[in-house]
Design a protein around this motif. Structure first.
Motif, mmCIF file in Angstrom:
data_model
loop_
_atom_site.group_PDB
_atom_site.id
_atom_site.type_symbol
_atom_site.label_atom_id
_atom_site.label_comp_id
_atom_site.label_asym_id
_atom_site.label_seq_id
_atom_site.Cartn_x
_atom_site.Cartn_y
_atom_site.Cartn_z
ATOM 1 N N GLY A 134 0.821 -1.186 0.000
ATOM 2 C CA GLY A 134 0.000 0.000 0.000
ATOM 3 C C GLY A 134 0.865 1.249 0.000
ATOM 4 N N SER A 135 0.265 2.334 -0.374
ATOM 5 C CA SER A 135 1.019 3.578 -0.466
ATOM 6 C C SER A 135 0.913 4.385 0.816
ATOM 7 C CB SER A 135 0.531 4.404 -1.650
ATOM 8 O OG SER A 135 -0.823 4.741 -1.479
ATOM 9 N N GLY A 136 1.867 5.273 1.001
ATOM 10 C CA GLY A 136 1.885 6.137 2.166
ATOM 11 C C GLY A 136 1.010 7.357 1.968
ATOM 12 N N LYS A 137 0.989 8.177 2.972
ATOM 13 C CA LYS A 137 0.185 9.402 2.985
ATOM 14 C C LYS A 137 1.141 10.587 2.933
ATOM 15 C CE LYS A 137 -2.422 11.771 6.541
ATOM 16 N NZ LYS A 137 -3.030 11.621 7.859
ATOM 17 N N MET A 138 0.876 11.548 2.077
ATOM 18 C CA MET A 138 1.733 12.719 1.962
ATOM 19 C C MET A 138 1.739 13.488 3.290
ATOM 20 S SD MET A 138 1.674 15.830 -0.803
ATOM 21 C CE MET A 138 1.861 14.717 -2.170
ATOM 22 N N THR A 139 2.924 13.964 3.692
ATOM 23 C CA THR A 139 3.035 14.736 4.932
ATOM 24 C C THR A 139 2.574 16.176 4.697
ATOM 25 O OG1 THR A 139 5.273 15.536 4.519
ATOM 26 C CG2 THR A 139 5.066 13.384 5.614
ATOM 27 N N SER A 140 2.439 16.917 5.768
ATOM 28 C CA SER A 140 2.046 18.318 5.668
ATOM 29 C C SER A 140 3.103 19.153 4.962
ATOM 30 C CB SER A 140 1.766 18.892 7.063
ATOM 31 O OG SER A 140 2.926 18.818 7.864
ATOM 32 N N ALA A 141 4.333 18.651 4.867
ATOM 33 C CA ALA A 141 5.412 19.346 4.155
ATOM 34 C C ALA A 141 5.410 19.013 2.657
ATOM 35 C CB ALA A 141 6.754 18.985 4.764
ATOM 36 N N GLY A 142 4.483 18.150 2.212
ATOM 37 C CA GLY A 142 4.379 17.820 0.801
ATOM 38 C C GLY A 142 5.272 16.688 0.340
ATOM 39 N N ASN A 143 5.782 15.889 1.270
ATOM 40 C CA ASN A 143 6.644 14.751 0.937
ATOM 41 C C ASN A 143 5.944 13.446 1.295
ATOM 42 O OD1 ASN A 143 8.931 16.423 0.309
ATOM 43 N ND2 ASN A 143 9.198 16.703 2.504
ATOM 44 N N PHE A 144 6.327 12.389 0.606
ATOM 45 C CA PHE A 144 5.868 11.060 1.008
ATOM 46 C C PHE A 144 6.926 10.450 1.916
ATOM 47 C CE2 PHE A 144 3.014 11.377 -2.617
ATOM 48 C CZ PHE A 144 1.859 10.842 -2.073
ATOM 49 N N PRO A 145 6.555 10.047 3.128
ATOM 50 C CA PRO A 145 7.522 9.399 4.010
ATOM 51 C C PRO A 145 7.906 8.036 3.433
ATOM 52 C CG PRO A 145 5.324 9.207 4.919
ATOM 53 C CD PRO A 145 5.203 10.075 3.693
ATOM 54 N N GLU A 146 9.082 7.572 3.801
ATOM 55 C CA GLU A 146 9.577 6.299 3.278
ATOM 56 C C GLU A 146 9.844 5.314 4.404
ATOM 57 O OE1 GLU A 146 12.327 6.502 -0.225
ATOM 58 O OE2 GLU A 146 12.654 8.491 0.641
ATOM 59 N N LEU A 147 9.583 4.059 4.123
ATOM 60 C CA LEU A 147 9.904 2.954 5.013
ATOM 61 C C LEU A 147 10.692 1.963 4.179
ATOM 62 C CD1 LEU A 147 9.271 1.918 7.907
ATOM 63 C CD2 LEU A 147 7.416 0.611 6.896
ATOM 64 N N TYR A 148 11.924 1.669 4.598
ATOM 65 C CA TYR A 148 12.757 0.793 3.774
ATOM 66 C C TYR A 148 13.708 -0.033 4.641
ATOM 67 C CZ TYR A 148 15.976 4.740 4.314
ATOM 68 O OH TYR A 148 16.745 5.737 4.840
ATOM 69 N N PRO A 149 14.121 -1.198 4.115
ATOM 70 C CA PRO A 149 15.011 -2.089 4.865
ATOM 71 C C PRO A 149 16.479 -1.761 4.638
ATOM 72 C CG PRO A 149 14.306 -3.175 2.870
ATOM 73 C CD PRO A 149 13.621 -1.828 2.889
ATOM 74 N N SER A 150 17.305 -2.227 5.571
ATOM 75 C CA SER A 150 18.753 -2.153 5.447
ATOM 76 C C SER A 150 19.304 -3.509 5.881
ATOM 77 C CB SER A 150 19.311 -1.041 6.327
ATOM 78 O OG SER A 150 20.715 -1.057 6.303
ATOM 79 N N GLY A 151 19.902 -4.205 4.946
ATOM 80 C CA GLY A 151 20.400 -5.542 5.234
ATOM 81 C C GLY A 151 19.460 -6.596 4.687
ATOM 82 N N PHE A 152 19.723 -7.845 5.043
ATOM 83 C CA PHE A 152 18.883 -8.967 4.625
ATOM 84 C C PHE A 152 18.270 -9.571 5.869
ATOM 85 C CE2 PHE A 152 18.171 -13.399 3.329
ATOM 86 C CZ PHE A 152 17.391 -13.171 2.197
ATOM 87 N N PRO A 153 16.968 -9.887 5.870
ATOM 88 C CA PRO A 153 16.304 -10.360 7.089
ATOM 89 C C PRO A 153 16.639 -11.809 7.438
ATOM 90 C CG PRO A 153 14.752 -10.337 5.277
ATOM 91 C CD PRO A 153 16.033 -9.745 4.757
ATOM 92 N N SER A 154 17.912 -12.048 7.734
ATOM 93 C CA SER A 154 18.388 -13.388 8.021
ATOM 94 C C SER A 154 19.238 -13.393 9.288
ATOM 95 C CB SER A 154 19.223 -13.896 6.843
ATOM 96 O OG SER A 154 19.911 -15.069 7.190
ATOM 97 N N ALA A 155 19.030 -14.390 10.108
ATOM 98 C CA ALA A 155 19.831 -14.542 11.324
ATOM 99 C C ALA A 155 21.293 -14.807 10.980
ATOM 100 C CB ALA A 155 19.267 -15.684 12.168
ATOM 101 N N SER A 156 21.564 -15.304 9.782
ATOM 102 C CA SER A 156 22.923 -15.637 9.362
ATOM 103 C C SER A 156 23.710 -14.456 8.813
ATOM 104 C CB SER A 156 22.889 -16.723 8.286
ATOM 105 O OG SER A 156 22.219 -17.857 8.752
ATOM 106 N N PHE A 157 23.039 -13.369 8.447
ATOM 107 C CA PHE A 157 23.704 -12.267 7.765
ATOM 108 C C PHE A 157 23.895 -11.019 8.602
ATOM 109 C CE2 PHE A 157 22.339 -14.825 4.187
ATOM 110 C CZ PHE A 157 23.477 -14.818 3.403
ATOM 111 N N GLY A 158 23.740 -11.101 9.883
ATOM 112 C CA GLY A 158 24.017 -9.946 10.733
ATOM 113 C C GLY A 158 22.835 -9.023 10.914
ATOM 114 N N PRO A 159 23.112 -7.773 11.257
ATOM 115 C CA PRO A 159 22.036 -6.872 11.663
ATOM 116 C C PRO A 159 21.057 -6.569 10.526
ATOM 117 C CG PRO A 159 24.157 -5.720 11.678
ATOM 118 C CD PRO A 159 24.420 -7.143 11.303
ATOM 119 N N TYR A 160 19.814 -6.429 10.896
ATOM 120 C CA TYR A 160 18.758 -6.048 9.973
ATOM 121 C C TYR A 160 18.042 -4.849 10.575
ATOM 122 C CZ TYR A 160 14.690 -6.204 6.955
ATOM 123 O OH TYR A 160 13.711 -5.880 6.055
#
Length: 121
Positions: A1-27
Motif C-alpha cells: 500500500g502507499s503512504g500518505k503525503m506529509t504536511s510538508a508535501g513529501n511522502f515518508p519512506e519505510l525501507y530495509p537495510s540488510g537482509f532479514p536473516s539470522a545468518s547475515f548480521g544486523p537487519y
C-alpha cells in the motif's frame, strides 16, 4: 500500500537495510519522515496485511497490531530500528508500517507505505 503525503508535501519512506536473516548480521528498518526531529513515531507490525481507511490515509497492517519502541528521530526526521532475528521468527512474514505525528496534518498523523518482511535463517 502507499503512504500518505506529509504536511510538508513529501511522502515518508519505510525501507530495509540488510537482509532479514539470522545468518547475515544486523537487519534494520528505516523510517524517513522528511519533517523535523520533533516527531513521535513507531513501527507498527502484524502477521497479516490489510488496507483500510485511517486518519486520511490507509492502515496497512492487520490485527492484532503490535507497536515497536519509540523511534529516536535525527534532525532530518529519520530513524531506524534494529531487529535481532530469533529462531521463532524464522519462516514468518511480518507486515510493517511507520506511524508518526505530523502537527501540520489535519489528522495529526503521518503514515508510510507498507513493508513485507519474511525472516530467514
Amino acid at each position: 500500500g502507499s503512504g500518505k503525503m506529509t504536511s510538508a508535501g513529501n511522502f515518508p519512506e519505510l525501507y530495509p537495510s540488510g537482509f532479514p536473516s539470522a545468518s547475515f548480521g544486523p537487519y534494520q528498518i528505516w523510517l524517513d519522515t522528511y519533517l523535523s526531529s520533533n516527531e513521535v513515531g513507531y513501527l507498527i507490525f502484524s502477521g497479516s496485511a490489510r488496507d483500510v481507511p485511517f486518519a486520511g490515509g490507509s492502515l496497512l497492517v492487520g490485527l492484532p497490531i503490535h507497536r515497536g519502541p519509540p523511534l529516536d528521530f535525527d534532525v532530518f526526521g529519520g530513524a531506524g530500528l534494529s531487529f535481532d532475528i530469533t529462531p521463532s521468527m524464522i519462516g514468518q512474514t511480518w507486515f510493517f508500517q511507520g506511524w508518526f505525528t505530523d502537527p501540520g496534518d489535519p489528522w495529526g498523523v503521518g503514515l508510510t507505505c507498507g513493508l513485507e518482511v519474511t525472516w530467514y535463517l
